[in-house]
Motif scaffolding. Structure first.
Motif, PDB file in Angstrom:
ATOM      1  N   ILE A   1      37.520  49.100  37.983  1.00 23.62           N
ATOM      2  CA  ILE A   1      38.959  49.035  38.241  1.00 23.62           C
ATOM      3  C   ILE A   1      39.637  50.027  37.309  1.00 23.62           C
ATOM      4  N   TYR A   2      40.280  51.009  37.907  1.00 18.18           N
ATOM      5  CA  TYR A   2      41.027  51.994  37.123  1.00 18.18           C
ATOM      6  C   TYR A   2      42.511  51.674  37.242  1.00 18.18           C
ATOM      7  N   SER A   3      43.192  51.683  36.098  1.00 18.09           N
ATOM      8  CA  SER A   3      44.624  51.410  36.102  1.00 18.09           C
ATOM      9  C   SER A   3      45.315  52.279  35.051  1.00 18.09           C
ATOM     10  N   ASN A   4      46.379  52.975  35.469  1.00 16.41           N
ATOM     11  CA  ASN A   4      47.158  53.686  34.460  1.00 16.41           C
ATOM     12  C   ASN A   4      48.371  52.831  34.078  1.00 16.41           C
ATOM     13  N   GLU A   5      49.184  53.329  33.192  1.00 13.88           N
ATOM     14  CA  GLU A   5      50.292  52.518  32.660  1.00 13.88           C
ATOM     15  C   GLU A   5      51.309  52.101  33.716  1.00 13.88           C
ATOM     16  N   TYR A   6      51.307  52.742  34.865  1.00  7.84           N
ATOM     17  CA  TYR A   6      52.271  52.421  35.914  1.00  7.84           C
ATOM     18  C   TYR A   6      51.765  51.366  36.897  1.00  7.84           C
ATOM     19  N   SER A   7      50.514  50.959  36.747  1.00 10.26           N
ATOM     20  CA  SER A   7      49.949  50.031  37.725  1.00 10.26           C
ATOM     21  C   SER A   7      49.421  48.741  37.083  1.00 10.26           C
ATOM     22  N   THR A   8      50.004  48.333  35.983  1.00  8.14           N
ATOM     23  CA  THR A   8      49.507  47.134  35.295  1.00  8.14           C
ATOM     24  C   THR A   8      49.681  45.868  36.134  1.00  8.14           C
ATOM     25  N   SER A   9      50.694  45.807  36.975  1.00  4.37           N
ATOM     26  CA  SER A   9      50.866  44.605  37.800  1.00  4.37           C
ATOM     27  C   SER A   9      49.726  44.476  38.818  1.00  4.37           C
ATOM     28  N   LEU A  10      49.264  45.604  39.354  1.00  6.42           N
ATOM     29  CA  LEU A  10      48.123  45.568  40.270  1.00  6.42           C
ATOM     30  C   LEU A  10      46.857  45.129  39.535  1.00  6.42           C
ATOM     31  N   LEU A  11      46.664  45.636  38.322  1.00  4.83           N
ATOM     32  CA  LEU A  11      45.508  45.237  37.515  1.00  4.83           C
ATOM     33  C   LEU A  11      45.566  43.753  37.180  1.00  4.83           C
ATOM     34  N   ASP A  12      46.725  43.269  36.811  1.00  5.44           N
ATOM     35  CA  ASP A  12      46.879  41.842  36.504  1.00  5.44           C
ATOM     36  C   ASP A  12      46.546  40.983  37.716  1.00  5.44           C
TER      37      ASP A  12
ATOM     38  N   GLN B   1      44.582  41.803  40.290  1.00  5.60           N
ATOM     39  CA  GLN B   1      43.145  41.874  40.557  1.00  5.60           C
ATOM     40  C   GLN B   1      42.361  41.047  39.540  1.00  5.60           C
ATOM     41  N   SER B   2      42.739  41.101  38.285  1.00  2.00           N
ATOM     42  CA  SER B   2      42.046  40.339  37.232  1.00  2.00           C
ATOM     43  C   SER B   2      42.125  38.841  37.490  1.00  2.00           C
ATOM     44  N   GLU B   3      43.286  38.361  37.899  1.00  2.00           N
ATOM     45  CA  GLU B   3      43.439  36.933  38.204  1.00  2.00           C
ATOM     46  C   GLU B   3      42.583  36.537  39.401  1.00  2.00           C
ATOM     47  N   GLU B   4      42.534  37.395  40.396  1.00  2.00           N
ATOM     48  CA  GLU B   4      41.699  37.137  41.572  1.00  2.00           C
ATOM     49  C   GLU B   4      40.236  37.017  41.156  1.00  2.00           C
ATOM     50  N   ILE B   5      39.770  37.921  40.346  1.00  2.00           N
ATOM     51  CA  ILE B   5      38.373  37.915  39.892  1.00  2.00           C
ATOM     52  C   ILE B   5      38.081  36.674  39.064  1.00  2.00           C
ATOM     53  N   LYS B   6      38.939  36.375  38.114  1.00  2.00           N
ATOM     54  CA  LYS B   6      38.721  35.229  37.213  1.00  2.00           C
ATOM     55  C   LYS B   6      38.673  33.897  37.962  1.00  2.00           C
ATOM     56  N   SER B   7      39.261  33.844  39.140  1.00  2.00           N
ATOM     57  CA  SER B   7      39.275  32.598  39.903  1.00  2.00           C
ATOM     58  C   SER B   7      37.905  32.261  40.497  1.00  2.00           C
ATOM     59  N   ASP B   8      36.973  33.203  40.446  1.00  2.00           N
ATOM     60  CA  ASP B   8      35.684  32.979  41.102  1.00  2.00           C
ATOM     61  C   ASP B   8      34.546  33.727  40.398  1.00  2.00           C
ATOM     62  N   LEU B   9      34.499  33.675  39.084  1.00  2.00           N
ATOM     63  CA  LEU B   9      33.498  34.422  38.319  1.00  2.00           C
ATOM     64  C   LEU B   9      32.059  34.041  38.657  1.00  2.00           C
ATOM     65  N   GLU B  10      31.836  32.792  39.022  1.00  2.00           N
ATOM     66  CA  GLU B  10      30.465  32.364  39.346  1.00  2.00           C
ATOM     67  C   GLU B  10      29.917  33.142  40.540  1.00  2.00           C
ATOM     68  N   GLU B  11      30.755  33.414  41.531  1.00  2.00           N
ATOM     69  CA  GLU B  11      30.313  34.182  42.694  1.00  2.00           C
ATOM     70  C   GLU B  11      30.014  35.640  42.325  1.00  2.00           C
ATOM     71  N   PHE B  12      30.696  36.158  41.328  1.00  2.00           N
ATOM     72  CA  PHE B  12      30.398  37.502  40.840  1.00  2.00           C
ATOM     73  C   PHE B  12      29.008  37.507  40.202  1.00  2.00           C
ATOM     74  N   LYS B  13      28.724  36.456  39.447  1.00  2.87           N
ATOM     75  CA  LYS B  13      27.415  36.325  38.797  1.00  2.87           C
ATOM     76  C   LYS B  13      26.298  36.223  39.831  1.00  2.87           C
ATOM     77  N   VAL B  14      26.506  35.430  40.870  1.00  3.47           N
ATOM     78  CA  VAL B  14      25.512  35.250  41.930  1.00  3.47           C
ATOM     79  C   VAL B  14      25.171  36.592  42.578  1.00  3.47           C
ATOM     80  N   ARG B  15      26.146  37.463  42.686  1.00  2.00           N
ATOM     81  CA  ARG B  15      25.960  38.763  43.344  1.00  2.00           C
ATOM     82  C   ARG B  15      25.614  39.878  42.354  1.00  2.00           C
TER      83      ARG B  15
END
Length: 145
Positions: free
Chosen positions: A36-47, A49-63
């Motif tokens: 995930i690349y984010s510059n200073e103008y896109s922190t809301s998009l990064l935030d 995406q990060s929340e989306e990922i954190k909601s399902d970390l176990e599935e990331f581990k499985v894959r």
């Protein structure tokens, strides 16, 4: 006894190999990587995406999916426990990311190839469906059954 020794050696090897990650190619054949690349103008998009990922970390581990975040000229990870020494500029160059691009998600397969590139956050379901459709992942799922 032999099984215990082999298991111990495999465990030590896997920990050593993860401790020595210095370039994105070091993940090849071991992990899929979401960069995930984010510059200073896109922190809301990064935030978002990060929340989306954190909601399902176990599935990331499985894959076997590692998440790397490129922000403020440093590389961070959401789910990599071992120390890594990845070079920010080297990853941008390898993935052909222009530093003026505001935001990008880049999915890299275990074979090292780029499988998806989006300039918006990706829902976990879409990410998982993309990975689960890959031949290597299909084999992994079949082997577990």
């Amino acid at each position: 006894m032999r099984y215990l020794i082999i298991t111990s050696l495999l465990f030590i090897y896997s920990n050593l190999s993860m401790a020595q990650i210095k370039q994105i190619e070091d993940f090849k054949w071991k992990n899929r990587v979401l960069v995930i690349y984010s510059n200073e103008y896109s922190t809301s998009l990064l935030d978002s995406q990060s929340e989306e990922i954190k909601s399902d970390l176990e599935e990331f581990k499985v894959r076997d999916l590692i998440v790397l975040i490129l922000e403020d000229e440093i590389v961070k990870s959401l789910n990599l426990k071992k120390e890594q020494y990845l070079n920010y500029e080297q990853i941008l160059e390898r993935l052909n990311v222009n530093s003026e691009d505001g935001y990008q998600n880049i999915l890299i397969g275990k074979d090292g190839g780029i499988k998806m590139r989006k300039d918006q956050p990706i829902k976990n379901e879409k990410l998982f469906a993309t990975i689960d459709a890959m031949p290597m992942r299909k084999r992994e799922m079949k082997d577990k059954n």
